[in-house]
Design an enzyme around this catalytic site. Structure first.
Site: not given
Ligand code: 13P
Length: 267
Positions: A27, A29, A114, A116, A184, A190, A229
């Site tokens: 992803n 983003k 997601h 976010e 997740e 992150g 992560s």
């Molecule tokens: P990270 O791998 O940067 O922690 O992000 C995970 C994520 O949100 C994937 O959708």
């Protein structure tokens, strides 16, 4: 152009012991410009035929790059997906993109709900459900994301939260072709923090039990992947956990070498 529907094809080898083909999904983003197709080319070059025969590989770039990434991935095992969609097929929804539009560009998957999107765009479980239906309508495989916040986890509510998110979000009659679940934990995204393998195993087992209740026999074919992560250095450990059928990777999917290092957990 890749075949419609991102789910695992029957009879392919490389299944996990549970019979599910692993999915390693990136992803991106809100990262990347047209130059980022170099990442697709490098992943394509680094995926050995043996590894590509064992796992499904997916990259979800920003929607501006879907078309160019589909071209860069053409003829390779890499599928391309969207990061979000509007539930409706078309209409007066300025700035939004429908599942049909994503499919028209050659996308075969789309991330739905997601954390976010939930946090910054106020997406609800009912909205996630409507979007997952939209994905199915257009022949896309929806990756429905669930996960608890740090506060919810600290209150011992992680299982209740993710089970409720799953129960409301997943459409009736979901199949492995149109649905993937991604666990997740919000606090692991992150941050470099990850749950312990035992904690991941507990959540995935609980989600799998819930899936059984919700969709019956087909549940055993629906993949539940882990995100938060995941890096080359911890992939083997995290992806080796029971009931973990792959990874949803953020930061480490932006660098081909790092993403390939995660895929290599299945080599
Ligand atoms: P990270 O791998 O940067 O922690 O992000 C995970 C994520 O949100 C994937 O959708």
């Amino acid at each position: 152009m890749p075949a419609r529907g991102g789910g695992p094809a029957a009879g392919q080898d490389g299944m996990t012991s549970a019979g599910r083909r692993p999915l390693v999904a990136g992803n991106w983003k809100m990262n990347g410009t047209r130059a980022s197709t170099a990442v697709i080319e490098a992943v394509r070059g680094g995926l050995t035929p043996d590894l590509a025969s064992r796992i499904d590989v997916l990259i979800c770039p920003p929607s501006t790059l879907i078309s160019t990434c589909v071209q860069a991935a053409e003829g390779s095992p890499i599928a391309i997906g969207g990061q979000n969609l509007h539930a409706k097929p078309s209409g007066a929804f300025t700035g939004s993109i429908s599942a049909e539009m994503l499919a028209d560009l050659g996308a075969t998957y789309v991330i739905v709900g997601h954390s976010e999107r939930r946090a910054y765009h106020h997406e609800t479980d009912d909205g996630v459900h409507a979007k997952a239906l939209g994905a199915r309508r257009a022949g896309l495989c929806g990756i429905i994301c669930v996960g608890e916040t740090k506060e919810e986890g600290d209150q011992g509510r992680a299982l209740d939260i993710v089970r409720a998110q799953l129960a409301i979000g997943i459409p009736k009659g979901a199949t492995a072709r149109d649905t993937v679940i991604a666990y997740e934990p919000v606090w692991a995204i992150g941050t470099g923090l990850t749950p312990t393998p035992a904690d991941i195993a507990e959540v995935h087992a609980s989600l799998r039990e819930m899936l059984d209740k919700l969709v019956g026999e087909e549940a055993g074919r629906i993949r539940i992947i882990y995100g938060g992560s995941v890096k080359a250095g911890n992939a083997r450990q995290l992806l080796g956990v029971e009931n973990v059928d792959g990874a949803l990777v953020g930061g480490a999917s932006l660098v081909a070498e790092d993403f390939l290092g995660i895929c290599a957990a299945y080599a």
